[in-house]
Every structure is written in structure tokens, then in C-alpha cells.
Write an enzyme that holds these catalytic residues in place. Structure first.
Site, PDB file in Angstrom:
ATOM      1  CB  CYS A 100      -0.935  -0.149   1.167  1.00 49.34           C
ATOM      2  SG  CYS A 100      -1.997   1.497   1.294  1.00 49.34           S
ATOM      3  CG  HIS A 142      -5.794  -2.439  -1.174  1.00 46.76           C
ATOM      4  ND1 HIS A 142      -4.646  -3.108  -0.797  1.00 46.76           N
ATOM      5  CD2 HIS A 142      -5.260  -1.079  -1.185  1.00 46.76           C
ATOM      6  CE1 HIS A 142      -3.628  -2.040  -0.225  1.00 46.76           C
ATOM      7  NE2 HIS A 142      -4.190  -1.084  -0.438  1.00 46.76           N
ATOM      8  CD  GLU A 143      -6.800   1.124  -3.978  1.00 54.21           C
ATOM      9  OE1 GLU A 143      -6.910   2.264  -3.350  1.00 54.21           O
ATOM     10  OE2 GLU A 143      -5.940   0.621  -4.338  1.00 54.21           O
ATOM     11  CG  HIS A 146      -7.332   2.423   1.298  1.00 54.39           C
ATOM     12  ND1 HIS A 146      -6.736   2.684   2.474  1.00 54.39           N
ATOM     13  CD2 HIS A 146      -6.677   2.002   0.233  1.00 54.39           C
ATOM     14  CE1 HIS A 146      -5.176   2.256   1.732  1.00 54.39           C
ATOM     15  NE2 HIS A 146      -5.509   1.827   0.654  1.00 54.39           N
TER      16      HIS A 146
HETATM   17 NI    NI Z   1      -3.646   0.907  -0.258  1.00 58.29          NI
END
Ligand code: NI
Length: 175
Positions: A100, A142-143, A146
């Protein structure tokens, strides 16, 4: 275009839930352009709003042809997605490695559902639909994490699955 400052792990903003986008303004379009530029600058394949301090539900993703040799089959498409909703996903999980841009110098191994189907809005305000697997599915998960205040490290179990890497600044798999 402007390369924006990255928000790094330890900053509370990475643990907060980002707000839905209610209006597509010129400022937002500029921020999206900056996010793409910032992602490319860091050799990433994805970047979410909170990582530049923009607490709104937007992420960008793009696997460049230079990501691997031969180029990844999913390379060459640029995604700018607002208000993504997961509408379906695989029941089967696949293991893979992630890092990341906001957690410099670390890399980990974790399982993600094999595919993801999302509905989102593009910068023109149009509803878009994507069903993706393989690396793009991992990036989308993953996004979206976030946007919900979660980091990949929150999902890692076992110290063997998180390790330090030399930060060369040219890692091509950062999210
Ligand atoms: Ni990330």
C-alpha cells in the site's frame, strides 16, 4: 496535474469511513486527475480518496503495461469510480500479496474473494458496472476497504504474512 501528498498509516483519516459523493464538481474532477497522477508517480495500481486526505468515496485503479512482463492481461484500462457498491462477490478466496502506498516498506499476504462485481458512478455521472477477477479484483477490494477505513494489514493474520521490503520507490504492485 498535481502530485498530492500521501496520507500515511498512523493518520486517523485512514481509519475513517469516507462520505458518499453527492455532486460531481470541477474540483472533484481535478482531484481525480491528481489521484491518477499521484498513483502513477508512486508506481501504484490503485489509490483511494482518503490516501490523499480526500474523505470521499472515490478510487482510481490502473494496471500499467509496465507492471509485469509480459503485460498483465488486465493492463491498459483506467478506472475512476465513485460511490462503489459491492453487489456480488465470489464465495471462494484466493491468496495474494499486497502492499500500500500509505504503508511504505511493507508487504503482506492475504486472502480475498476471487471476483467482485460492483456498481459505481463515473465522472460523467453515469452508472457503471464492473465484474472483475484476478489482480483487478484484489485492487478493487483493497481500495473499497480504504473507503471503509480498513487497511490490508487489518486483514492479515499471522506475523509470517507481513514482512518488510526494501523501499526502492519502484515497486509496481502498490495500492
Ligand atoms: Ni492501499
Amino acid at each position: 496535474m498535481t502530485i498530492r501528498d500521501i496520507v500515511y498509516v498512523g493518520d486517523d483519516r485512514l481509519q475513517q469511513v469516507a462520505a458518499p459523493i453527492t455532486e460531481i464538481t470541477p474540483d472533484l474532477k481535478q482531484l481525480a486527475t491528481d489521484m491518477l497522477e499521484t498513483m502513477r508517480h508512486h508506481h501504484g495500481v490503485g489509490l483511494a480518496g482518503p490516501q490523499i486526505g480526500l474523505m470521499a468515496r472515490i478510487f482510481v485503479a490502473e494496471i500499467p503495461a509496465s507492471h509485469s512482463k509480459p503485460p498483465h492481461p488486465q493492463s491498459g484500462v483506467t478506472y475512476v469510480l465513485l460511490n462503489p457498491n459491492v453487489i456480488a462477490h465470489a464465495d471462494t478466496f484466493v491468496e495474494g500479496e499486497e502492499n500500500c502506498i500509505s504503508i511504505s516498506g511493507w508487504r503482506g499476504r492475504l486472502r480475498r474473494p476471487e471476483w467482485i462485481e460492483i456498481q459505481a458512478v463515473d465522472l460523467a455521472g453515469q452508472s457503471v458496472h464492473h465484474k472483475v477477477d484476478d489482480l483487478l479484483a484484489r485492487v478493487f477490494w483493497h481500495e473499497i476497504d480504504h473507503l471503509n477505513g480498513r487497511l490490508y494489514t487489518d486483514r492479515i493474520t499471522g506475523s509470517d504474512n507481513l514482512w518488510q521490503v526494501e523501499n526502492t520507490g519502484v515497486d509496481t504492485t502498490t495500492h
